[in-house]
Write a protein that holds these residues in place. Structure first.
Motif, PDB file in Angstrom:
ATOM      1  N   GLY A  52       0.429  -1.636   0.049  1.00  0.00           N
ATOM      2  CA  GLY A  52       0.351  -0.062   0.047  1.00  0.00           C
ATOM      3  C   GLY A  52       1.218   1.337   0.338  1.00  0.00           C
ATOM      4  O   GLY A  52       0.896   2.417   0.458  1.00  0.00           O
ATOM      5  N   ARG A  53       1.896   0.988  -0.307  1.00  0.00           N
ATOM      6  CA  ARG A  53       3.117   2.195   0.074  1.00  0.00           C
ATOM      7  C   ARG A  53       3.052   3.301  -1.647  1.00  0.00           C
ATOM      8  O   ARG A  53       2.244   2.669  -2.286  1.00  0.00           O
ATOM      9  N   PRO A  54       3.424   4.544  -1.184  1.00  0.00           N
ATOM     10  CA  PRO A  54       2.835   4.434  -3.390  1.00  0.00           C
ATOM     11  C   PRO A  54       4.044   4.428  -4.121  1.00  0.00           C
ATOM     12  O   PRO A  54       5.184   3.788  -3.953  1.00  0.00           O
ATOM     13  N   VAL A  55       3.745   3.926  -4.696  1.00  0.00           N
ATOM     14  CA  VAL A  55       4.149   3.939  -5.979  1.00  0.00           C
ATOM     15  C   VAL A  55       3.984   4.523  -7.347  1.00  0.00           C
ATOM     16  O   VAL A  55       3.525   5.714  -7.739  1.00  0.00           O
ATOM     17  N   ILE A  56       5.489   4.834  -7.404  1.00  0.00           N
ATOM     18  CA  ILE A  56       6.239   5.607  -8.339  1.00  0.00           C
ATOM     19  C   ILE A  56       6.689   5.582  -9.847  1.00  0.00           C
ATOM     20  O   ILE A  56       6.873   4.566  -9.834  1.00  0.00           O
ATOM     21  N   GLY A  57       5.874   6.006 -10.101  1.00  0.00           N
ATOM     22  CA  GLY A  57       6.680   5.954 -12.055  1.00  0.00           C
ATOM     23  C   GLY A  57       7.728   6.463 -12.132  1.00  0.00           C
ATOM     24  O   GLY A  57       7.444   8.381 -11.978  1.00  0.00           O
ATOM     25  N   ILE A  58       8.475   6.238 -12.936  1.00  0.00           N
ATOM     26  CA  ILE A  58       9.557   7.572 -12.851  1.00  0.00           C
ATOM     27  C   ILE A  58       9.288   7.045 -14.867  1.00  0.00           C
ATOM     28  O   ILE A  58       9.876   5.785 -15.190  1.00  0.00           O
ATOM     29  N   CYS A  59       9.406   8.353 -15.341  1.00  0.00           N
ATOM     30  CA  CYS A  59       8.528   8.166 -16.995  1.00  0.00           C
ATOM     31  C   CYS A  59       9.299   8.790 -18.235  1.00  0.00           C
ATOM     32  O   CYS A  59      10.069   9.819 -17.448  1.00  0.00           O
ATOM     33  N   ASN A  60      10.872   7.507 -18.851  1.00  0.00           N
ATOM     34  CA  ASN A  60      12.069   7.922 -18.952  1.00  0.00           C
ATOM     35  C   ASN A  60      12.010   7.978 -20.543  1.00  0.00           C
ATOM     36  O   ASN A  60      11.733   7.555 -21.103  1.00  0.00           O
ATOM     37  N   HIS A  78      19.100   7.286  -9.225  1.00  0.00           N
ATOM     38  CA  HIS A  78      18.996   8.193  -8.542  1.00  0.00           C
ATOM     39  C   HIS A  78      18.083   8.526  -7.909  1.00  0.00           C
ATOM     40  O   HIS A  78      17.688   8.621  -6.474  1.00  0.00           O
ATOM     41  N   VAL A  79      16.487   8.348  -8.976  1.00  0.00           N
ATOM     42  CA  VAL A  79      15.271   8.970  -8.274  1.00  0.00           C
ATOM     43  C   VAL A  79      14.719   7.680  -7.220  1.00  0.00           C
ATOM     44  O   VAL A  79      13.995   7.910  -6.595  1.00  0.00           O
ATOM     45  N   LYS A  80      15.151   6.574  -7.652  1.00  0.00           N
ATOM     46  CA  LYS A  80      14.841   5.132  -6.962  1.00  0.00           C
ATOM     47  C   LYS A  80      15.187   5.073  -5.876  1.00  0.00           C
ATOM     48  O   LYS A  80      14.523   5.292  -4.951  1.00  0.00           O
ATOM     49  N   ARG A  81      16.302   5.799  -5.495  1.00  0.00           N
ATOM     50  CA  ARG A  81      17.123   5.892  -4.397  1.00  0.00           C
ATOM     51  C   ARG A  81      15.730   6.757  -3.392  1.00  0.00           C
ATOM     52  O   ARG A  81      15.990   6.469  -2.393  1.00  0.00           O
ATOM     53  N   GLY A  82      15.401   7.806  -3.765  1.00  0.00           N
ATOM     54  CA  GLY A  82      15.169   8.859  -3.565  1.00  0.00           C
ATOM     55  C   GLY A  82      13.775   8.440  -2.815  1.00  0.00           C
ATOM     56  O   GLY A  82      13.405   8.415  -2.065  1.00  0.00           O
ATOM     57  N   VAL A  83      12.921   7.390  -3.875  1.00  0.00           N
ATOM     58  CA  VAL A  83      11.906   6.986  -3.765  1.00  0.00           C
ATOM     59  C   VAL A  83      11.975   6.028  -2.528  1.00  0.00           C
ATOM     60  O   VAL A  83      10.921   5.729  -1.167  1.00  0.00           O
ATOM     61  N   TYR A  84      12.893   5.256  -2.429  1.00  0.00           N
ATOM     62  CA  TYR A  84      12.415   3.723  -1.655  1.00  0.00           C
ATOM     63  C   TYR A  84      13.443   4.418  -0.338  1.00  0.00           C
ATOM     64  O   TYR A  84      12.693   3.759   0.398  1.00  0.00           O
ATOM     65  N   PRO A  90       9.440   2.510  -6.187  1.00  0.00           N
ATOM     66  CA  PRO A  90       9.059   2.877  -8.123  1.00  0.00           C
ATOM     67  C   PRO A  90       9.390   2.262  -8.895  1.00  0.00           C
ATOM     68  O   PRO A  90      10.307   0.897  -8.678  1.00  0.00           O
ATOM     69  N   LEU A  91       8.156   2.608  -9.722  1.00  0.00           N
ATOM     70  CA  LEU A  91       8.779   1.522 -10.812  1.00  0.00           C
ATOM     71  C   LEU A  91       8.993   2.647 -12.189  1.00  0.00           C
ATOM     72  O   LEU A  91       8.214   3.485 -12.169  1.00  0.00           O
ATOM     73  N   GLU A  92      10.339   2.275 -13.072  1.00  0.00           N
ATOM     74  CA  GLU A  92      10.369   3.008 -14.658  1.00  0.00           C
ATOM     75  C   GLU A  92       9.475   2.583 -15.071  1.00  0.00           C
ATOM     76  O   GLU A  92       9.517   0.759 -15.921  1.00  0.00           O
ATOM     77  N   PHE A  93       9.164   3.431 -16.486  1.00  0.00           N
ATOM     78  CA  PHE A  93       8.848   2.585 -17.496  1.00  0.00           C
ATOM     79  C   PHE A  93       9.133   4.174 -18.386  1.00  0.00           C
ATOM     80  O   PHE A  93       9.157   5.593 -18.447  1.00  0.00           O
ATOM     81  N   PRO A  94       9.524   3.042 -19.978  1.00  0.00           N
ATOM     82  CA  PRO A  94       9.945   4.052 -21.405  1.00  0.00           C
ATOM     83  C   PRO A  94       8.511   5.091 -22.026  1.00  0.00           C
ATOM     84  O   PRO A  94       7.891   3.907 -21.345  1.00  0.00           O
ATOM     85  N   VAL A  95       8.739   5.883 -22.372  1.00  0.00           N
ATOM     86  CA  VAL A  95       8.066   6.345 -23.086  1.00  0.00           C
ATOM     87  C   VAL A  95       8.633   7.214 -24.630  1.00  0.00           C
ATOM     88  O   VAL A  95       9.246   6.668 -24.226  1.00  0.00           O
ATOM     89  N   MET A  96       7.711   7.053 -25.386  1.00  0.00           N
ATOM     90  CA  MET A  96       8.419   7.548 -26.736  1.00  0.00           C
ATOM     91  C   MET A  96       9.375   8.719 -26.078  1.00  0.00           C
ATOM     92  O   MET A  96       9.032   9.923 -26.703  1.00  0.00           O
ATOM     93  N   SER A  97      10.661   8.690 -27.006  1.00  0.00           N
ATOM     94  CA  SER A  97      11.746  10.284 -26.656  1.00  0.00           C
ATOM     95  C   SER A  97      12.265  10.770 -27.602  1.00  0.00           C
ATOM     96  O   SER A  97      11.648   9.568 -28.958  1.00  0.00           O
ATOM     97  N   LEU A  98      11.795  11.997 -28.039  1.00  0.00           N
ATOM     98  CA  LEU A  98      11.614  13.017 -29.230  1.00  0.00           C
ATOM     99  C   LEU A  98      13.062  13.577 -29.284  1.00  0.00           C
ATOM    100  O   LEU A  98      13.765  14.500 -28.368  1.00  0.00           O
ATOM    101  N   GLY A  99      13.849  12.065 -30.214  1.00  0.00           N
ATOM    102  CA  GLY A  99      15.477  13.240 -30.701  1.00  0.00           C
ATOM    103  C   GLY A  99      15.848  14.310 -31.268  1.00  0.00           C
ATOM    104  O   GLY A  99      15.138  14.389 -32.436  1.00  0.00           O
ATOM    105  N   GLU A 100      16.189  15.314 -31.323  1.00  0.00           N
ATOM    106  CA  GLU A 100      15.910  16.667 -32.390  1.00  0.00           C
ATOM    107  C   GLU A 100      16.537  16.726 -33.246  1.00  0.00           C
ATOM    108  O   GLU A 100      16.377  17.119 -34.044  1.00  0.00           O
ATOM    109  N   THR A 101      17.817  16.056 -33.121  1.00  0.00           N
ATOM    110  CA  THR A 101      18.887  16.254 -34.206  1.00  0.00           C
ATOM    111  C   THR A 101      18.700  14.970 -35.424  1.00  0.00           C
ATOM    112  O   THR A 101      18.934  15.023 -35.884  1.00  0.00           O
ATOM    113  N   LEU A 102      17.445  14.259 -34.926  1.00  0.00           N
ATOM    114  CA  LEU A 102      18.028  13.208 -35.915  1.00  0.00           C
ATOM    115  C   LEU A 102      16.398  13.108 -36.875  1.00  0.00           C
ATOM    116  O   LEU A 102      16.196  12.260 -37.568  1.00  0.00           O
TER     117      LEU A 102
END
Ligand code: FES
Length: 586
Positions: A52-60, A78-84, A90-102
């Motif tokens: 029941g502890r807070p579940v924190i998404g790390i949107c990467n 490092h975000v996870k260390r703070g969350v713990y 903490p649960l990290e998940f990927p999202v679409m990444s937008l690279g400006e140069t390519l």
């Protein structure tokens, strides 16, 4: 640790504690709860994390195709260390990444798509709060927009700028020197064989563009909006304090969940007005205009181009950074960074605006000290009197256009010149360096069909490079007008975001070679000196360009994208749906 035999299923949250959203997944003592917990345990997650502890998404937005965000896996740790540390999960998940140069044809074509990915990923999963890891230009607005439509407790951590660029004894800035070196290549002042040295000298470390380009601007906007911890904008990516900030963000987001400090409590109209003032004071990118308009739209806050002009007009530019000045983000950080700028504009600021650390913006910055007055100037002796974004209107831009005074040439701010028209970017590329092109330094370069629908995607091509023959004559700037954007690292007397765009039938589509155009920045006027009757005649002959694609994302985008004056969100994405718990999947 192996699961202890006979361990109890997770206890529901204590009666006095508010049931968190994630409890609808992990707190159930039935088939669904079993499935939700069991599959997660294949990652070695011990049973007590589901208590029941807070579940924190790390949107990467980490991606090797987005070099500015390529160090984000480390930041996420490092975000996870703070969350713990604070008793979160903490649960990290990927999202679409937008690279400006390519990315082609432009990342802006995909900003709204990425925001949809973020929104749906957050809502569909057992998350109580979210840390957004953002860096390269569009990754900040897309993540904030998507998260805003869910309205959970949310905190932004930017990846930080690269270290200063150096080349043969000269300080060089990402982007800003790309434009300079491009012109030098054209004139022969720089040789193609110099390029490898230039490239390596410009991008010396992890991080985003180290000029006050769009990435640094949007990181500053996140801080000025109150969505990021103080000093977020400027700590270099390579500085260990960027990791410390990530760690502290991990700690804070857990508290934010416990306090139910949602995005909507931070992103108020006053917060947006503070951000617009900050953008003027830092000499920020014109791209912030479309991104903040779109973000406000997600929050249901009425923000308009007129707000940008009204608020930006009273705030001078205080920061001596490229492209408006000479320094870079490392200097900005060592001088005290955004907290000093916010303290300087304190008399204008909405001081009580709440920020993610639970304090007001003024509490955060009131004691900030400036360590270098050649980098951050005081409000009463600004670096440049004209900051902000000038919003121009007239028969050439009935719904508005923008210009960045701090990056423009004073003598061109009031100008009347003969139009030289390029009907699209291919036409421009084909003819701009043709020695027979009928153009001189007093002409106004006009580029059509590079707006949201026209290109498609609203690319950064508005700061057209000047014709070679004029560069060789020593011409440094000319008035340029288009329905495109320009990179935040770019400069010049460049009128952008003309709305409606040419491809949507805006008057920009009706300009012809030889027409006279009047620009008057002081009076916010952009006028095509052609009679209404003649314009009407041309309009009757005008044909809309053919659609770019018959299917897929580009079709959806072109059919639903809004114009620049309202932020270029898709019409059906404006607003929010919150994050109610969806029904079970099985
Ligand atoms: Fe990524 Fe400039 S290209 S921040």
């Amino acid at each position: 640790m192996a699961q202890r035999k006979g361990a109890k299923p997770p206890a529901p949250p204590a009666k006095r504690r508010r049931a968190l959203r994630s409890h609808a997944w992990f707190g159930k003592l039935d088939r669904d709860g079993l499935a939700h917990r069991s599959w997660m345990k294949n990652q070695g997650l011990p049973h007590h994390l589901f208590d029941g502890r807070p579940v924190i998404g790390i949107c990467n937005t980490w991606s090797e195709l987005t070099p500015c965000n390529a160090h984000f896996r480390d930041l996420a740790e490092h975000v996870k260390r703070g969350v713990y540390e604070m008793g979160g999960f903490p649960l990290e998940f990927p999202v679409m990444s937008l690279g400006e140069t390519l990315m082609r044809p432009t990342t802006m074509l995909f900003r709204n798509l990425a925001s949809m990915d973020v929104e749906e990923s957050i809502r569909a999963n057992p998350l109580d709060g979210v840390v957004l890891l953002t860096g390269c230009d569009k990754t900040t607005p897309s993540l904030m927009m998507g998260a805003a439509s869910c309205d959970l407790p949310t905190l932004v951590v930017s990846g930080g700028p690269m270290l200063n660029g150096h080349f043969r004894g000269e300080l060089i800035g990402s982007g800003t020197h790309v434009w300079k070196f491009t012109d030098m290549l054209k004139t022969g002042e720089l040789k193609p064989e110099d390029l490898p040295e230039v490239e390596a000298g410009m991008s010396r470390s992890a991080g985003s563009c180290m000029t006050m380009g769009t990435a640094s601007t949007m990181a500053s906007m996140a801080e000025a909006l109150g969505m990021a911890l103080p000093t977020n904008a400027a700590i270099p990516a390579a500085d260990s304090r960027r990791r410390t900030l990530s760690h502290m963000a991990g700690r804070r987001i857990v508290e934010m969940v416990r306090e139910d400090l949602r995005m909507s409590k931070v992103l108020t109209k006053q917060a947006f007005e503070n951000a617009i003032m900050a953008n003027a004071a830092i000499g920020g990118s014109t791209n912030a205009v479309v991104h903040l308009l779109a973000l406000a739209g997600r929050m249901g806050i009425k923000l308009s181009l007129d707000d940008w002009d009204r608020i930006g007009r009273i705030v001078p530019c205080l920061v001596n950074l490229m492209p408006s000045g000479k320094y870079l983000m490392e200097h900005f950080y060592y001088a005290g960074g955004l907290p000093v700028v916010l303290r300087e504009i304190g008399p204008l600021l909405y001081k009580k605006a709440l920020t993610v650390n639970g304090r007001t913006i003024w509490d955060n910055v009131k004691d900030a000290k400036c360590w270098d007055r050649d980098v951050i100037f005081p409000l009463d002796k600004p670096f440049k009197k004209l900051g902000g974004v000038a919003v121009l209107r007239g028969n050439l831009a009935p719904n508005g256009a923008v210009l960045k005074p701090s990056a423009a040439t004073n003598s061109l701010m009031k100008h009347r010149g003969r139009a030289v028209v390029f009907k699209d970017i291919d036409d421009y590329k084909k003819r701009v360096d043709d020695p027979s092109l009928d153009i001189d330094a007093t002409c106004v370069m006009v580029l059509q069909n590079c707006g949201p629908r026209g290109y498609p995607g609203f690319p950064e091509v508005g700061n057209m490079s000047l014709p070679l023959k004029l560069l060789k004559q020593g011409v440094k700037d000319m008035v340029r007008i288009s329905d495109a954007r320009m990179s935040g690292t770019a400069y010049g007397t460049v009128v952008l975001h003309v709305a409606p765009e040419a491809a949507a039938g805006g008057p920009l589509a009706l300009v012809r070679d030889g027409d006279m155009i009047e620009l008057d920045v002081k009076n916010r006027r952009l006028h095509l000196d052609v009679s209404d009757a003649e314009l009407e005649k041309r309009r009757r002959k005008w044909k809309a360009p053919k659609p770019h694609d018959e299917r897929g994302w580009v079709r959806l985008y072109c059919e639903t994208v809004q114009q620049a004056d309202t932020g270029c969100d898709l019409d059906f994405l404006v607003g929010a749906s919150g994050a109610p718990v969806p029904r079970e999947s099985h």
